[in-house]
Write a protein that holds these residues in place. Structure first.
Motif, PDB file in Angstrom:
ATOM      1  N   PHE A 119      -6.064   2.529   5.985  1.00  0.00           N
ATOM      2  CA  PHE A 119      -6.024   1.328   5.475  1.00  0.00           C
ATOM      3  C   PHE A 119      -5.601   0.168   6.899  1.00  0.00           C
ATOM      4  O   PHE A 119      -6.278  -0.785   7.037  1.00  0.00           O
ATOM      5  CB  PHE A 119      -4.800   1.105   4.313  1.00  0.00           C
ATOM      6  CG  PHE A 119      -4.665  -0.321   4.107  1.00  0.00           C
ATOM      7  CD1 PHE A 119      -5.768  -1.065   3.316  1.00  0.00           C
ATOM      8  CD2 PHE A 119      -3.567  -0.927   3.965  1.00  0.00           C
ATOM      9  CE1 PHE A 119      -5.542  -2.291   2.994  1.00  0.00           C
ATOM     10  CE2 PHE A 119      -3.353  -2.282   3.902  1.00  0.00           C
ATOM     11  CZ  PHE A 119      -4.415  -3.156   3.312  1.00  0.00           C
ATOM     12  N   LEU A 120      -4.618   0.706   7.344  1.00  0.00           N
ATOM     13  CA  LEU A 120      -4.315  -0.286   8.656  1.00  0.00           C
ATOM     14  C   LEU A 120      -5.527  -0.251   9.570  1.00  0.00           C
ATOM     15  O   LEU A 120      -5.712  -1.194  10.245  1.00  0.00           O
ATOM     16  CB  LEU A 120      -2.908   0.471   9.261  1.00  0.00           C
ATOM     17  CG  LEU A 120      -1.637   0.458   8.753  1.00  0.00           C
ATOM     18  CD1 LEU A 120      -0.609   0.942   9.179  1.00  0.00           C
ATOM     19  CD2 LEU A 120      -1.365  -1.139   8.286  1.00  0.00           C
ATOM     20  N   PHE A 121      -6.027   0.803   9.913  1.00  0.00           N
ATOM     21  CA  PHE A 121      -7.200   0.946  10.833  1.00  0.00           C
ATOM     22  C   PHE A 121      -8.459   0.291  10.297  1.00  0.00           C
ATOM     23  O   PHE A 121      -9.085  -0.385  11.091  1.00  0.00           O
ATOM     24  CB  PHE A 121      -7.651   2.465  10.989  1.00  0.00           C
ATOM     25  CG  PHE A 121      -6.429   3.116  11.945  1.00  0.00           C
ATOM     26  CD1 PHE A 121      -5.380   2.518  12.658  1.00  0.00           C
ATOM     27  CD2 PHE A 121      -6.406   4.617  11.880  1.00  0.00           C
ATOM     28  CE1 PHE A 121      -4.591   3.316  13.217  1.00  0.00           C
ATOM     29  CE2 PHE A 121      -5.506   5.339  12.341  1.00  0.00           C
ATOM     30  CZ  PHE A 121      -4.368   4.608  13.118  1.00  0.00           C
ATOM     31  N   GLU A 122      -8.857   0.100   8.997  1.00  0.00           N
ATOM     32  CA  GLU A 122     -10.036  -0.221   8.492  1.00  0.00           C
ATOM     33  C   GLU A 122     -10.017  -1.777   7.882  1.00  0.00           C
ATOM     34  O   GLU A 122     -11.187  -2.023   7.606  1.00  0.00           O
ATOM     35  CB  GLU A 122     -10.403   0.736   7.520  1.00  0.00           C
ATOM     36  CG  GLU A 122     -10.986   2.062   8.009  1.00  0.00           C
ATOM     37  CD  GLU A 122     -12.104   1.995   9.085  1.00  0.00           C
ATOM     38  OE1 GLU A 122     -13.248   1.396   8.650  1.00  0.00           O
ATOM     39  OE2 GLU A 122     -12.008   2.451  10.282  1.00  0.00           O
ATOM     40  N   ARG A 123      -8.805  -2.117   7.593  1.00  0.00           N
ATOM     41  CA  ARG A 123      -8.593  -3.207   6.725  1.00  0.00           C
ATOM     42  C   ARG A 123      -9.249  -4.716   7.283  1.00  0.00           C
ATOM     43  O   ARG A 123      -9.877  -5.326   6.700  1.00  0.00           O
ATOM     44  CB  ARG A 123      -7.212  -3.534   6.506  1.00  0.00           C
ATOM     45  CG  ARG A 123      -6.277  -4.201   7.620  1.00  0.00           C
ATOM     46  CD  ARG A 123      -4.992  -4.388   7.206  1.00  0.00           C
ATOM     47  NE  ARG A 123      -4.339  -5.073   8.244  1.00  0.00           N
ATOM     48  CZ  ARG A 123      -3.238  -4.524   8.912  1.00  0.00           C
ATOM     49  NH1 ARG A 123      -2.760  -3.611   8.286  1.00  0.00           N
ATOM     50  NH2 ARG A 123      -2.730  -5.081   9.989  1.00  0.00           N
ATOM     51  N   HIS A 124      -9.479  -4.900   8.635  1.00  0.00           N
ATOM     52  CA  HIS A 124     -10.150  -5.721   9.286  1.00  0.00           C
ATOM     53  C   HIS A 124     -11.528  -5.492   9.447  1.00  0.00           C
ATOM     54  O   HIS A 124     -12.302  -6.626  10.167  1.00  0.00           O
ATOM     55  CB  HIS A 124      -9.358  -6.213  10.161  1.00  0.00           C
ATOM     56  CG  HIS A 124      -7.984  -6.782  10.107  1.00  0.00           C
ATOM     57  ND1 HIS A 124      -7.621  -7.597   9.116  1.00  0.00           N
ATOM     58  CD2 HIS A 124      -6.831  -6.308  10.285  1.00  0.00           C
ATOM     59  CE1 HIS A 124      -6.458  -7.994   9.022  1.00  0.00           C
ATOM     60  NE2 HIS A 124      -5.770  -7.029   9.752  1.00  0.00           N
ATOM     61  N   GLY A 137      -2.547   5.455   4.627  1.00  0.00           N
ATOM     62  CA  GLY A 137      -1.723   4.391   4.907  1.00  0.00           C
ATOM     63  C   GLY A 137      -2.550   3.926   6.315  1.00  0.00           C
ATOM     64  O   GLY A 137      -2.725   2.927   6.581  1.00  0.00           O
ATOM     65  N   LEU A 138      -2.563   5.065   7.065  1.00  0.00           N
ATOM     66  CA  LEU A 138      -3.207   4.733   8.352  1.00  0.00           C
ATOM     67  C   LEU A 138      -4.737   4.218   8.214  1.00  0.00           C
ATOM     68  O   LEU A 138      -5.099   3.383   9.060  1.00  0.00           O
ATOM     69  CB  LEU A 138      -3.056   6.049   9.387  1.00  0.00           C
ATOM     70  CG  LEU A 138      -1.732   6.414   9.939  1.00  0.00           C
ATOM     71  CD1 LEU A 138      -1.778   7.746  10.382  1.00  0.00           C
ATOM     72  CD2 LEU A 138      -1.053   5.473  10.684  1.00  0.00           C
ATOM     73  N   LEU A 147      -5.124  -0.083  -0.107  1.00  0.00           N
ATOM     74  CA  LEU A 147      -4.616   1.102  -0.400  1.00  0.00           C
ATOM     75  C   LEU A 147      -5.062   1.961  -1.351  1.00  0.00           C
ATOM     76  O   LEU A 147      -5.006   3.192  -0.930  1.00  0.00           O
ATOM     77  CB  LEU A 147      -3.052   0.939  -0.672  1.00  0.00           C
ATOM     78  CG  LEU A 147      -2.355   0.535   0.716  1.00  0.00           C
ATOM     79  CD1 LEU A 147      -0.740   0.027   0.134  1.00  0.00           C
ATOM     80  CD2 LEU A 147      -2.256   1.457   1.617  1.00  0.00           C
TER      81      LEU A 147
END
Length: 130
Positions: free
Chosen positions: A50-55, A47-48, A64
């Motif tokens: 994904f949050l860190f890398e998605r952009h 989850g982390l 995810l």
């Protein structure tokens, strides 16, 4: 080739699963804790990540599922050949996952070593008493 070692190993595995003795129960309990904590760490890291890398523009971690695959392979292989994270927080998390993986492998080695030593002593004592 004798099948006695294989039968003995299979018997030990059954004893661990059924917690036949305190030694077997101790190993089973440790394995369950290590597996449960590692599963939780894997899910949180996915989850982390994904949050860190998605952009990030060049990252392969775009959903995810990919983040879970990445975190799982990092925890299972330590320094896999997957493309690393691009964000600074993602890189720090990647280092944490690799450190965690090394720690768990070490803990597993110690757990199995302790179990085998204890079982060896128990078998020697049982032979001595017989």
């Amino acid at each position: 080739m004798s099948s006695a070692p294989y039968r003995r190993a299979l018997g030990e595995l059954r004893a661990v699963l059924s917690a036949a003795t305190p030694t077997h129960r101790h190993l089973r309990d440790r394995l369950v804790v290590l597996w449960t904590v590692t599963l939780a760490v894997d899910l949180v890291c996915a989850g982390l990540m994904f949050l860190f890398e998605r952009h990030e523009s060049q990252t392969p971690i775009t959903d995810l599922g990919t983040a879970l695959f990445f975190s799982s392979t990092q925890l299972l292989t330590v320094s896999s050949q997957l493309q690393g994270p691009y964000s600074a927080p993602g890189r720090v998390l990647d280092v944490f996952m690799e450190f965690y993986a090394i720690t768990i492998v070490t803990a597993l080695a110690g757990t199995f070593g302790s179990f085998l030593h204890k079982r060896s002593n128990e078998r020697a004592l049982a032979q001595h008493e017989a």
